[in-house]
Design an enzyme around this catalytic site. Sequence first.
Site, PDB file in Angstrom:
ATOM      1  CB  CYS A 106       1.822  -6.674   4.252  1.00  0.00           C
ATOM      2  SG  CYS A 106       3.330  -6.000   4.805  1.00  0.00           S
ATOM      3  CG  ASP A 107      -1.431  -2.970   4.774  1.00  0.00           C
ATOM      4  OD1 ASP A 107      -0.180  -3.326   4.992  1.00  0.00           O
ATOM      5  OD2 ASP A 107      -1.910  -1.695   5.212  1.00  0.00           O
ATOM      6  CE  LYS A 108      -5.754  -3.676   1.824  1.00  0.00           C
ATOM      7  NZ  LYS A 108      -4.758  -2.864   2.259  1.00  0.00           N
ATOM      8  CB  CYS A 164       4.651  -0.168   8.386  1.00  0.00           C
ATOM      9  SG  CYS A 164       5.130  -0.222   6.657  1.00  0.00           S
ATOM     10  CD  GLU A 185      -3.981   2.470   2.827  1.00  0.00           C
ATOM     11  OE1 GLU A 185      -4.011   1.515   3.412  1.00  0.00           O
ATOM     12  OE2 GLU A 185      -3.298   3.318   2.437  1.00  0.00           O
ATOM     13  CG  ASP A 230      -2.055  -1.166   1.057  1.00  0.00           C
ATOM     14  OD1 ASP A 230      -1.987  -1.629   0.169  1.00  0.00           O
ATOM     15  OD2 ASP A 230      -3.049  -0.802   1.680  1.00  0.00           O
ATOM     16  CB  SER A 285      -3.436   4.358   6.110  1.00  0.00           C
ATOM     17  OG  SER A 285      -2.278   3.852   6.622  1.00  0.00           O
TER      18      SER A 285
END
Length: 575
Positions: A119-121, A188, A452, A78, A479
């Site tokens: 991570c995010d996805k 992150c 986002e 992202d 985000s």
Amino acid sequence: MELNSQKVRKLAPENDPLKIGMGWTVADLDKPQILVESTFGDSHPGSAHLDQFVAEAVTGITEAGGKAARYFVTDICDGIAQGHDGINYSLVSRDMIANMIEIHGNSTGFDGGVFIASCDKSVPACLMGLCRLNMPSIMITGGVMDAGPNLLTLEQIGMYSAMCQRGEITEEQLLYYKHHACPSCGACSFMGTASTMQIMAEALGLMLPGSALMPATSVELKEMAHEAGKQVMELAKKGIKVSDIVTKEAFENAIMVHAAISGSTNSLLHIPAIAHELGIEIDSDTFDRMHRGAHYLLDIRPAGRWPAQFFYYAGGVPAVMEEIKSKLHLDVMTVTGKTLGENLTELKIKGFYEKCEQHLAKWNLKRTDVIRRFEQPIGDNGTVAILKGNLAPEGSVVKHSAVPKEMFQAVLKARPFDCEEDAIAAVLSHQIRPGDAVIIRYEGPKGSGMPEMFYTTEAISSDAELGKSIALITDGRFSGASKGPAIGHVSPEAAEGGPIALIEEGDLIRIDIPARIIEVVGIKGIEMPLDEVDKVLAARKAAWQPKEPKYKSGVLKLFSEKAVSPMKGGYMNEL
């Protein structure tokens, strides 16, 4: 019990010679066959290091008498996708990764799986995929990156970039921050979506206890990957499937942990989508109900003080669960083959917390500096709320733990924009004033893929005046690093003709977070009774024309046609 892989061998005579052709021995063919699926690739720091954990898992499987098969479906980042149309591919990538995991698992025939992502996805995608496969499965996450100099972390870059554009810091200062914000691989280092979803995977019972959000550079994480390879063999032998672990009670445990950590609002997209794969109904209202009265304990950025590596130092998910134990279902099954309650007891006996706290001691911190005691919470009413009203009949989400108290109740003047680019330009050029409600629409799943609104939220929250006097309202999302007065996932979205599409300049928007209300209370600056407002909105709806689809081919066209409401999880329905 006959293994699935052996059933497939009998049905497909080509199976054995093809596997021998890629180096399997004849003896390997009789072993339990385990899928090792990861998002390894040179795409970003959350995935570039995953091959080492793949290798450890494979070794563990081999030592336990199994045969591993490595599969890869690389994710996107992202952060790298921000600022251009690349971010529109972010949410749909979750569903596409899940689709490939389903294809890999079901087209070959495995007896179990180890899933590795950071991570995010990619983490929710793996969770969706393994739920579809519903075989003995375990997750390993790739941990969290180290913080930079003076505990610099990536979520601060958006703030520094906005400050530079306003002339508050120099280009040289910004360049220094950019060059030192990501000193290692891993997710992150703040409680964004990646960190949140790693924690959710463990809270659901699908990871070895204490393994979520370890430092990516730690020896312990490699050891956990090795152990996961061994443990999936135990699950395969016992026939313990995902559906035996991931129950409605497991989801309720995860949501209670989400409240305690001030987890990302994107979890309200991912948890319902994961539950949907098992036919379990979890929606945004479930989050709202369970967050009410929940104790918020975690002092980790962006809402708190410390980078995310300190989460593990303070005892990680088990330490949070110990504090909220009275709110959890302790009898749920986990990938250890034991209950959650048994896992927590065993960790104490084995000295897990003392080992973690050795890291904290180097910073002269105590566990309670990072994870508060239940009796001394940062907040006692959860961290997210679902707001409804004539602006969002199906709901919208706000992380109220990151909202200034001044904005908990307000009536604001609407400043609508049909894309984020126009909105951020207005913020940075000082066209937005205190008392405004910045509305960004046509950015939902059907509008543009639901990107986002990161840069706009950072521009607002980094402005001392605007951060406490305006709101950002969108049918897009935020985000996990976002903070400030931001309300997202407004449903129905603008592309479907939802009320957010009907707002005009100067309309009055009422926000009342304690009452869970977001509504239009005035037209063109004049307050009116709600029934009069509704008549105006109905007239506007009658004249409203849908925008031409932004994407006319490719995966985003497919996503815009098939995605369900953000309040249901934003997943693709009926492919």
